[in-house]
Scaffold this active site. Structure first.
Site, PDB file in Angstrom:
ATOM      1  N   HIS A  23      -5.820  -0.122  -2.883  1.00  0.00           N
ATOM      2  CA  HIS A  23      -7.092   0.234  -3.334  1.00  0.00           C
ATOM      3  C   HIS A  23      -6.639  -0.573  -4.895  1.00  0.00           C
ATOM      4  O   HIS A  23      -5.357  -0.643  -5.071  1.00  0.00           O
ATOM      5  CB  HIS A  23      -6.828   1.893  -3.776  1.00  0.00           C
ATOM      6  CG  HIS A  23      -7.066   1.833  -2.272  1.00  0.00           C
ATOM      7  ND1 HIS A  23      -8.877   2.786  -2.246  1.00  0.00           N
ATOM      8  CD2 HIS A  23      -6.942   3.040  -1.479  1.00  0.00           C
ATOM      9  CE1 HIS A  23      -8.806   3.171  -1.244  1.00  0.00           C
ATOM     10  NE2 HIS A  23      -7.747   3.295  -0.192  1.00  0.00           N
TER      11      HIS A  23
ATOM     12  N   CYS B 172     -10.586  -3.522  -4.007  1.00  0.00           N
ATOM     13  CA  CYS B 172     -12.136  -3.179  -4.549  1.00  0.00           C
ATOM     14  C   CYS B 172     -11.392  -3.889  -5.867  1.00  0.00           C
ATOM     15  O   CYS B 172     -10.542  -4.711  -5.923  1.00  0.00           O
ATOM     16  CB  CYS B 172     -11.970  -1.771  -5.008  1.00  0.00           C
ATOM     17  SG  CYS B 172     -12.706  -0.632  -4.222  1.00  0.00           S
TER      18      CYS B 172
END
Lengths: 345, 550
Positions: free
Chosen positions: A163, A205
């Site tokens: 992440h 991301c």
């Protein structure tokens, strides 16, 4: 008039074919009996990092293990792979299929298999350890399997997933690495010539921001999504109950599965295969630091280990002497002149 | 009462400020990154080639046979030779921009010529033993004789020790001079070119160069692993007398080379070592073959367990491969389609492979000492290549002109002649010195670039010691003491690397000023507001008081 042009063109075509034939012949001539690598590397390394832990991040572990399986299949030995993995899903109580990790709802392939060598496991996956691995500044008692023993002829694949956000990547919800740390680590590697070329691949991301600060030469970078974009998972397995793979990695694998050791596929082919409509984000490629044209870089230059070879023609004649103890005399005992030349003495 | 209250209040406020005043330097001191002072200027001098001269001196002692009938005056032979060799050494591809290197890198040559009176007795048939042997690297003896037969060509015999015999066909000073300088230049030029190249482009790794790709980087120790890989043990069991073979054929080489790098040797046998691909089959002659295009995939990295965890030193793998029955006999073809006699190939910076097809009739095969001799000789060839030993003869033969016959005494059982060993020593000294300097340079650059990096005292010590050893190494080179120079260059590289790769040298995480503000603000802003307000009030009341008094 037209006849003339046609004749001229024909001659041109013939000339062209001849010339190209000749240059082709020269190319193969150069390859003959010698080195095969166009890239100039002699060994391959892979550093594969999954920075997430916990059950719901199943897909990140599956991503990493999928790449691990691919590089092993294409010839990088376990000794040259540094695998950093939280490794908490295969034997997780929530796992309906114990001791397995799948990257597809079809569950065709158990990535965990029987031959997975995790080098940094669980809480060992930290920013510090990652940077120590890259820069080679490990404690003296570190075992060989936890060291990146690369040299100036090493091509290194660095794959990261987890992440992330704008210019950072979280490590196990505890700490984070910034794009500056990463860039500095690569620079320290370059200063000591710990790599020949690096392919940095990241699936998080806003992944493309992670490679924005890199400034060392011969690094090629690719990421799954631009600033402000999320990277999405591809699909979930309803029995496992969570998503099993991310889109970017999924489409990379779709390409890589068709590649074998002898493949001539290039990184340009790989990058061209990225389709933002399928990936649901905009994959990025950064090649300004990289010196070779991408259509000349084989996928196996990074994902595989194609060794150069040199045929051994002549051999060194070890002498017949049975003298084993090392003295200067043993050298001289072989001063037997074995050529016709000797007669003048 | 009012007065007293005011005084106490002011004291309280002042005490807060006093604490802050004393606290500030304490805070500054305790949050400081500890950095031992490194000798940046000195490192800079080394990397700019100002601090040292790299010299590789050689001395040639020339014994010229005194021929009664001849009237040649050899008085000027030494100086003439020195001049002609020096001028030929310096004609090379130096560019003007590299003058600074040229000035600091020298290959001085000294020649001493001596009369050789008893030359007719000095050499006996087939034996150079009676000749003087020089035991120092960098000193060589040349014996010059008139030719006794009618062969028109000049002949050169290069020994395994540091000597050579030259048979001159025309006993003439010009011919002698030319032959000797030709020989010296041809024996030393390739090495010099390599050293110069290495020094000028120490890190040119973008180019595909055979030598630099093949030869291992310097390491104080290498691990040499011999593996006997058996394709299928179900119909053929294999064994080998590897320990005896290593003792007999390799040990001398290991001993000899240990001055430069230690080699530890181990061996293993692995069964069921399958290839990842099917070799080509030649049906009419019923054999299997591998083409050079297939060989890069030969090593089955996924299944063959070749990784060693014994040490972190570089490993050199040597594989003797016995194919399974359904792939036998297996041969290697070269690019022209001919079967290679050696059936062997080398993998740069990795090791070597030999394929053998033993007799399968008895179901078991033991590679005897005698059989292993040819195998070991191929392995030694490959090992020499991997460790950077250059064949003197192949290099010299290319450089000499065709009218000179150059011959070499059969190689010694150490598998490395003194000429080769000296050359390797000099190359490794140059490599070590240059690598140490670049490592120190990188270190100083990193420390300058990354201000958050802690530099502890022992790093400083190591850097100073490394510089000291570099200086000693260069001084020893200058004095023609190659062994000491090698020793100090090894020390220097060891110290420089250990300073660079010290585990404490990992910089703190990226911590820019914005982050510092973000951390300190929540603490300091709430504290500072009442302090500042109090101060403001005091000043205000002080001013008002002043006005009131007026």
């Amino acid at each position: 008039m037209t006849f003339n042009i046609i004749r001229f063109l024909t001659i041109l075509i013939i000339l062209y074919t001849i010339i190209s034939q000749i240059s082709l012949a020269q190319d193969t001539e150069a390859i003959v009996d010698g080195f095969f690598s166009r890239g100039g590397h002699t060994n391959n390394w892979a550093v594969l990092v999954c920075t997430s832990r916990f059950w719901f991040n199943y897909r990140h572990i599956a991503n990493t293990l999928s790449i691990y399986r691919t590089v092993k299949r294409l010839g990088i030995p376990d000794s040259n792979i540094i695998l950093m993995l939280a490794d908490d899903v295969a034997c997780n109580p929530r796992n309906a299929f114990p001791a397995t990790v799948f990257n597809n709802a079809g569950r065709y392939l158990d990535l965990y298999g029987d031959n997975v060598e995790v080098d940094y496991r669980g809480y060992e996956v930290t920013v510090e350890n990652f940077i120590r691995v890259l820069t080679g500044r490990v404690a003296p008692d570190t075992p060989r399997s936890k060291r990146l023993l690369s040299d100036d002829r090493s091509n290194i694949l660095v794959y990261m997933t987890g992440h992330g956000g704008n210019e950072f990547l979280k490590f196990q919800d505890a700490e984070e690495i910034s794009s500056f740390d990463l860039a500095d680590a690569f620079e320290q590697m370059w200063e000591k010539r710990r790599y020949h070329e690096v392919l940095f691949m990241i699936d998080t991301c806003q992944a493309n921001t992670m490679y924005s600060q890199i400034y060392s030469p011969n690094i090629l970078a690719t990421g799954s999504s631009e600033l402000g974009e999320n990277s999405y998972s591809h699909h979930m397995d309803t029995d496992i109950g969570v998503a099993v793979i991310d889109r970017f990695t999924y489409y990379n694998l779709e390409f890589l599965e068709k590649v074998d050791m002898q493949s001539k596929a290039t990184l340009k082919d790989l990058f061209n295969s990225y389709n933002p409509n399928f990936i649901h984000s905009t994959p990025g490629v950064r090649s300004d630091l990289f010196s070779r044209p991408l259509d000349k870089v084989l996928v196996t230059d990074f994902f595989g280990s194609v060794q150069n070879i040199e045929l051994t023609g002549q051999q060194y004649n070890i002498s017949n002497s049975d003298i084993v103890n090392e003295t200067i005399i043993s050298d001289e005992s072989n001063f037997k002149v074995n050529y016709d030349f000797a007669y003048f003495f | 009462m009012e007065e007293n209250n005011d005084k106490i209040r002011r004291l309280i406020i002042a005490s807060f400020y006093i604490v802050i005043l004393f606290g500030l330097p304490l805070w500054w001191k305790t949050t400081e990154v500890y950095r031992a002072q490194l000798p940046f200027a000195e490192i800079e001098e080394w990397s700019n080639w100002e601090a040292f001269d790299l010299e590789f001196p050689t001395l040639f002692i020339i014994y010229v046979a005194s021929v009664e009938s001849s009237t040649i005056n050899f008085a000027n032979l030494s100086s003439n030779l020195e001049n002609s060799i020096a001028s030929r050494y310096n004609v090379d591809n130096f560019k003007a921009s590299n003058e600074k290197y040229q000035k600091s890198m020298q290959f001085p040559v000294k020649v001493r010529s001596l009369d050789w009176n008893n030359w007719r007795n000095g050499l006996q048939y087939g034996n150079l033993e009676k000749l003087n042997v020089v035991s120092e690297n960098g000193q060589y003896i040349l014996y010059i004789l008139p030719s006794t037969n009618s062969n028109p060509n000049t002949k050169v015999l290069v020994g395994n020790q540091r000597q050579a015999v030259i048979e001159i066909n025309q006993w003439d000073i010009k011919v002698i001079e030319k032959t000797v300088s030709d020989l010296i230049v041809s024996l030393f030029m390739p090495e010099q070119a390599a050293i110069k190249k290495f020094i000028m482009e120490p890190l040119s790794n973008s180019k595909v160069e055979l030598d630099s790709m093949r030869t291992m980087k310097y390491s104080p120790q290498y691990q040499v692993t011999f593996s006997l890989m058996n394709g299928d043990p179900s119909d053929l069991l294999v064994n080998w007398d590897i320990e005896e073979a290593v003792n007999k054929y390799l040990q001398l080489f290991v001993n000899k080379i240990s001055v430069i790098s230690n080699l530890t040797v181990d061996s293993q046998i692995q069964h069921y070592a399958r290839l990842t691909f099917e070799p080509f089959h030649k049906a009419d002659e019923n054999y299997f073959y591998l083409t050079p295009e297939l060989l890069p995939h030969f090593i089955n990295a996924a299944e063959w367990n070749l990784a060693s965890a014994v040490s972190s030193y570089p490993t050199l793998n040597f594989i003797l491969y016995v194919p399974s029955k359904d792939q036998s006999p297996l041969y290697i073809q070269d690019s022209k389609g001919n079967i290679m006699e050696s059936n062997a190939f080398l993998i740069p910076r990795w090791g070597g492979v030999i394929i053998k097809n033993p007799d399968r009739s008895t179901g078991a095969h033991n590679f005897s000492l005698e059989e292993l001799k040819s195998i070991m000789s191929i392995f030694i060839t490959q090992l020499r290549g991997l460790l950077g030993v250059h064949d003197v003869w192949t290099e010299a033969k290319h450089a000499l002109d065709v009218t000179t016959n150059i011959e070499f005494v059969t190689p010694p059982n150490t598998a490395v002649t003194m000429w080769e060993f000296d050359s390797l020593t000099r190359r490794r000294i140059a490599e070590n010195i240059i690598t140490s300097i670049t490592t120190l340079k990188s270190l100083s650059q990193l420390v300058t670039e990354i201000p958050n990096m802690v530099v502890l005292d022992h790093i400083q010590t190591e850097v100073f010691l490394a510089l000291d050893n570099l200086a000693k190494s260069c001084a020893n080179l200058h004095n023609n003491q190659y062994n000491l120079a090698l020793y100090h260059s090894k020390k220097a590289i060891e110290l420089a690397e250990s300073a660079f790769f010290d585990p404490t040298m990992v910089s703190m995480l990226y911590f820019p000023d914005e982050h510092k503000y973000a951390i300190y603000m929540p603490l300091f802003v709430p504290i500072s507001v009442p302090l500042l307000v109090a101060l403001h009030r005091e000043i205000k009341s002080f001013k008002e008081n002043k006005k009131a008094i007026k």
